[in-house]
Scaffold this motif. Structure first.
Motif, mmCIF file in Angstrom:
data_model
loop_
_atom_site.group_PDB
_atom_site.id
_atom_site.type_symbol
_atom_site.label_atom_id
_atom_site.label_comp_id
_atom_site.label_asym_id
_atom_site.label_seq_id
_atom_site.Cartn_x
_atom_site.Cartn_y
_atom_site.Cartn_z
ATOM 1 N N ALA A 1 0.878 -1.175 0.000
ATOM 2 C CA ALA A 1 0.000 0.000 0.000
ATOM 3 C C ALA A 1 0.910 1.218 0.000
ATOM 4 C CB ALA A 1 -0.893 -0.004 1.236
ATOM 5 N N ILE A 2 0.659 2.151 -0.916
ATOM 6 C CA ILE A 2 1.567 3.276 -1.145
ATOM 7 C C ILE A 2 0.795 4.582 -1.093
ATOM 8 C CG2 ILE A 2 3.137 4.332 -2.830
ATOM 9 C CD1 ILE A 2 3.527 1.492 -4.011
ATOM 10 N N SER A 3 1.325 5.558 -0.358
ATOM 11 C CA SER A 3 0.676 6.867 -0.295
ATOM 12 C C SER A 3 1.718 7.969 -0.184
ATOM 13 C CB SER A 3 -0.269 6.908 0.918
ATOM 14 O OG SER A 3 -0.937 8.148 0.981
ATOM 15 N N SER A 4 1.430 9.122 -0.758
ATOM 16 C CA SER A 4 2.320 10.297 -0.674
ATOM 17 C C SER A 4 1.573 11.470 -0.084
ATOM 18 C CB SER A 4 2.771 10.738 -2.083
ATOM 19 O OG SER A 4 3.795 9.933 -2.560
ATOM 20 N N ASP A 5 2.201 12.200 0.818
ATOM 21 C CA ASP A 5 1.657 13.462 1.313
ATOM 22 C C ASP A 5 2.741 14.518 1.311
ATOM 23 O OD1 ASP A 5 -1.197 13.561 2.186
ATOM 24 O OD2 ASP A 5 -0.614 11.769 3.284
ATOM 25 N N MET A 6 2.389 15.689 0.836
ATOM 26 C CA MET A 6 3.319 16.812 0.774
ATOM 27 C C MET A 6 2.841 17.892 1.740
ATOM 28 S SD MET A 6 4.299 19.021 -2.629
ATOM 29 C CE MET A 6 5.813 18.195 -3.152
ATOM 30 N N LEU A 7 3.729 18.307 2.654
ATOM 31 C CA LEU A 7 3.375 19.341 3.620
ATOM 32 C C LEU A 7 4.161 20.613 3.328
ATOM 33 C CD1 LEU A 7 2.370 16.728 5.057
ATOM 34 C CD2 LEU A 7 2.784 17.910 7.210
ATOM 35 N N VAL A 8 3.452 21.713 3.222
ATOM 36 C CA VAL A 8 4.024 22.988 2.806
ATOM 37 C C VAL A 8 3.886 24.004 3.937
ATOM 38 C CG1 VAL A 8 3.794 24.868 1.137
ATOM 39 C CG2 VAL A 8 3.436 22.508 0.397
ATOM 40 N N GLU A 9 4.960 24.740 4.159
ATOM 41 C CA GLU A 9 4.940 25.776 5.198
ATOM 42 C C GLU A 9 3.858 26.808 4.904
ATOM 43 O OE1 GLU A 9 8.553 27.689 7.539
ATOM 44 O OE2 GLU A 9 8.336 28.633 5.580
ATOM 45 N N ASP A 10 3.208 27.284 5.951
ATOM 46 C CA ASP A 10 2.141 28.280 5.868
ATOM 47 C C ASP A 10 0.848 27.716 5.295
ATOM 48 O OD1 ASP A 10 3.346 30.444 7.067
ATOM 49 O OD2 ASP A 10 4.317 31.074 5.208
ATOM 50 N N ARG A 11 0.870 26.427 4.951
ATOM 51 C CA ARG A 11 -0.323 25.800 4.398
ATOM 52 C C ARG A 11 -0.749 24.666 5.336
ATOM 53 N NH1 ARG A 11 -3.774 27.931 0.862
ATOM 54 N NH2 ARG A 11 -5.237 26.301 0.293
ATOM 55 N N HIS A 12 0.205 23.790 5.620
ATOM 56 C CA HIS A 12 -0.069 22.650 6.501
ATOM 57 C C HIS A 12 0.500 22.868 7.897
ATOM 58 C CE1 HIS A 12 -0.117 21.050 2.366
ATOM 59 N NE2 HIS A 12 -1.119 20.345 2.796
ATOM 60 N N PHE A 13 1.413 23.804 8.011
ATOM 61 C CA PHE A 13 1.962 24.132 9.333
ATOM 62 C C PHE A 13 2.449 25.576 9.303
ATOM 63 C CE2 PHE A 13 5.202 22.157 6.703
ATOM 64 C CZ PHE A 13 6.290 23.011 6.808
ATOM 65 N N PHE A 14 2.540 26.163 10.488
ATOM 66 C CA PHE A 14 2.951 27.552 10.584
ATOM 67 C C PHE A 14 4.462 27.691 10.324
ATOM 68 C CE2 PHE A 14 -0.604 27.401 13.814
ATOM 69 C CZ PHE A 14 -1.517 28.073 13.032
ATOM 70 N N ALA A 15 4.847 28.820 9.753
ATOM 71 C CA ALA A 15 6.268 29.154 9.669
ATOM 72 C C ALA A 15 6.811 29.174 11.097
ATOM 73 C CB ALA A 15 6.446 30.506 8.999
ATOM 74 N N GLY A 16 7.995 28.617 11.304
ATOM 75 C CA GLY A 16 8.568 28.577 12.645
ATOM 76 C C GLY A 16 7.997 27.469 13.514
ATOM 77 N N ALA A 17 7.260 26.539 12.913
ATOM 78 C CA ALA A 17 6.691 25.419 13.685
ATOM 79 C C ALA A 17 7.813 24.641 14.377
ATOM 80 C CB ALA A 17 5.910 24.492 12.756
ATOM 81 N N ASP A 18 7.499 24.121 15.552
ATOM 82 C CA ASP A 18 8.438 23.298 16.302
ATOM 83 C C ASP A 18 8.900 22.123 15.423
ATOM 84 O OD1 ASP A 18 9.138 22.367 19.404
ATOM 85 O OD2 ASP A 18 8.846 20.702 17.993
ATOM 86 N N PRO A 19 10.204 22.003 15.147
ATOM 87 C CA PRO A 19 10.654 20.979 14.188
ATOM 88 C C PRO A 19 10.429 19.549 14.669
ATOM 89 C CG PRO A 19 12.538 22.155 15.135
ATOM 90 C CD PRO A 19 11.307 22.882 15.582
ATOM 91 N N ARG A 20 10.477 19.310 15.978
ATOM 92 C CA ARG A 20 10.259 17.945 16.468
ATOM 93 C C ARG A 20 8.807 17.520 16.229
ATOM 94 N NH1 ARG A 20 12.779 14.539 21.035
ATOM 95 N NH2 ARG A 20 14.441 16.087 20.921
ATOM 96 N N MET A 21 7.880 18.428 16.522
ATOM 97 C CA MET A 21 6.474 18.119 16.275
ATOM 98 C C MET A 21 6.210 17.998 14.781
ATOM 99 S SD MET A 21 4.238 19.921 19.267
ATOM 100 C CE MET A 21 4.680 21.639 19.153
ATOM 101 N N LEU A 22 6.900 18.803 13.996
ATOM 102 C CA LEU A 22 6.729 18.742 12.542
ATOM 103 C C LEU A 22 7.218 17.398 11.990
ATOM 104 C CD1 LEU A 22 5.813 20.359 10.090
ATOM 105 C CD2 LEU A 22 8.132 21.323 9.955
ATOM 106 N N GLY A 23 8.350 16.928 12.516
ATOM 107 C CA GLY A 23 8.855 15.615 12.108
ATOM 108 C C GLY A 23 7.847 14.519 12.420
ATOM 109 N N HIS A 24 7.218 14.637 13.601
ATOM 110 C CA HIS A 24 6.161 13.687 13.963
ATOM 111 C C HIS A 24 4.994 13.787 12.991
ATOM 112 C CE1 HIS A 24 3.347 11.530 16.765
ATOM 113 N NE2 HIS A 24 2.480 12.295 16.119
#
Lengths: 322, 322
Positions: free
Chosen positions: A40-63
């Motif tokens: 089973a294969i899936s792709s998701d692309m996360l973009v700053e200011d769209r899916h997360f705030f600029a300056g988002a906590d990088p550890r939470m973003l990695g999660h």
């Protein structure tokens, strides 16, 4: 200055212990599903200011960027195996990368999911993960498998992530503790991997989808693919603990059309109720029955008394006008 | 206004004729390699102003973003099967999307490679493709398989894409016809899929890599992974037809360390020379013997008389200072 190759070596290349025949470091990774299994294969692309705030906590973003991909595997009922990571970064900052990798690998290790390759480049912050799971042929929880008479179920709780967004935007007044609690649901979603796997491997559920753009919109994809309709008891929708303290109108709206929930919405025959409750308990995810699949097309939202509700709802569309 | 779902349906969802058990339209695609085969998996992310100019021709861009991924399969000797496409777009412009899809699918169809899923979102233009090929266990042309005494080979020609870049930047004066011809190599690279497959399936080559960041840098990855060195006759490197008319110093530099070539660099036992020339002819890719693998580490560049050359070379590093 950290080079592209040093960056990969320092932050993303780990001692091999995974399933892949070949991991990071060649033109391709090499991977095979277990004998007789599909990928089973899936792709998701996360973009700053769209899916997360600029300056988002990088550890939470990695999660989060891995969690949203794991959630797609969960919705299919697939077992996580591996993933690739393509990363565009404005600059190679070791502190940021270290935190990002820590959040990413903590969740990856929890699900035995190996990083097997990817790409790094300079550019506006963009994180694209492609994830690989495996399942037996016929095991997948497809969107087109709902049948009239099926129960409609939701895992976990809904709406706290959407409430956090409203809090950050100051559309809703939340005290600091409430905002932090709701924000945790937005930044650190829990993919329902074990539940999805239990539902598919024991053939408990028929159709499933993960709720990323709001229940009404995502359930709509099941209804369209299965050529059925549904009736949902909006007052039965399990509101998140922070949202539960909010007025009824907001609760109904954010439960029915929030976003960023990453819970499973699935259908199942009525005869499976006991088994589904047991699977929820065993996998640590609450499951709540919230409606039924109908032969008549369309989505009908009703209150606890079965009366029709007219809610202003819209699923999230990335190209809709703001 | 084109919605995210309309966009996928209109431009990227096609009648099913591929290998995948389930394609676009669910939480995951479902795909299995042929029985006994492995999947080769690679991801490449292309960013505007980094990998292509702003305002780049969308049809050529659609070709190129798939070509660079096919080139990774070629370097592994894998047969293309399917790919996912994640696309961040500043806006959903139908004319742009139509051209992009036309370029993408023309190349995909040439190689029987099916689009099985992906993601679309609003954001700075970013194209991330993850590609899937298949090969038998042990068939892969790995970077760590070069052996001292191996011949060193190059497919096609080198340097015209780098020359086009120099032309666009006005570092080198090129007339319009020359610039257009060289530019075609930059914008529409030819992935050496058939050659790679011939080299791996008949076990003709040992190690291989595709040349994306310049020969010296990419060959360096083979040398490091295989714990060997190499001697390359720079004057034997096959210059592209436009570069061939340039002065020797430029020819040497752009052949040895150009970039965007997407040719194969591979090693093979001397006993395979005849078979490799035949495989090149059969697959429509010229192949040229340009040096040998040595036990002594390091890369030695020599001229046609075997005399050492001191060239200022640098492979492309996305995070190096400009």
């Amino acid at each position: 200055m950290l080079s592209e190759f040093d960056l990969i070596k320092q932050f993303f290349q780990r001692p091999r212990a995974g399933r892949a025949a070949l991991g990071i470091g060649d033109d391709c990774a090499l991977l095979a599903p277990s004998p007789g299994m599909q990928m089973a294969i899936s792709s998701d692309m996360l973009v700053e200011d769209r899916h997360f705030f600029a300056g988002a906590d990088p550890r939470m973003l990695g999660h989060k960027c891995l969690a949203v991909n794991l959630s797609d595997l969960a919705a299919m009922g697939a077992k996580p195996v591996a993933f690739t990571l393509a990363l565009a970064l404005p600059a190679a900052e070791p502190a940021w990368l270290g935190e990002f990798a820590a959040g990413l690998f903590a969740l990856a290790d929890l699900h035995g999911c190996e990083l097997i390759g990817g790409d790094t480049t300079k550019g506006p912050l963009n994180i694209c993960i492609t994830i690989f799971g495996e399942l037996a042929p016929g095991q997948a929880l497809r969107r087109d498998a709902a049948v009239p008479g099926d129960d409609l179920w939701i895992s976990g709780t809904l709406g706290d992530a959407r409430l956090a967004l409203a809090g950050y935007r100051r559309e809703v007044a939340l005290d600091e503790i409430a905002l932090r609690a709701a924000g945790a649901r937005m930044h650190m979603p829990t993919p329902r991997v074990d539940l999805g796997l239990a539902l598919s491997s024991a053939r408990l559920a028929r159709a499933a989808i993960d709720i990323s753009d709001g229940l009404a919109g995502d359930l709509g994809h099941i209804l369209a693919a299965s050529h059925v309709g549904a009736t949902v008891d909006v007052d039965a929708l399990p509101a998140g603990p922070v949202l539960a303290a909010q007025p009824q109108a907001l609760r109904r709206r954010f439960c029915a059309a929030g976003g960023d929930d990453y819970e499973l919405c699935f259908t199942a025959a009525a005869g499976q109720r006991e088994a589904i409750l047991a699977a929820g308990a065993a996998s640590g995810s609450a499951v709540t029955r919230v409606g039924r699949i109908d032969a008549a097309p369309g989505l009908r939202l009703v209150d606890a008394h079965g009366q029709p509700l007219a809610l202003q709802l819209a699923g999230f569309d990335h190209f809709a006008s703001p």
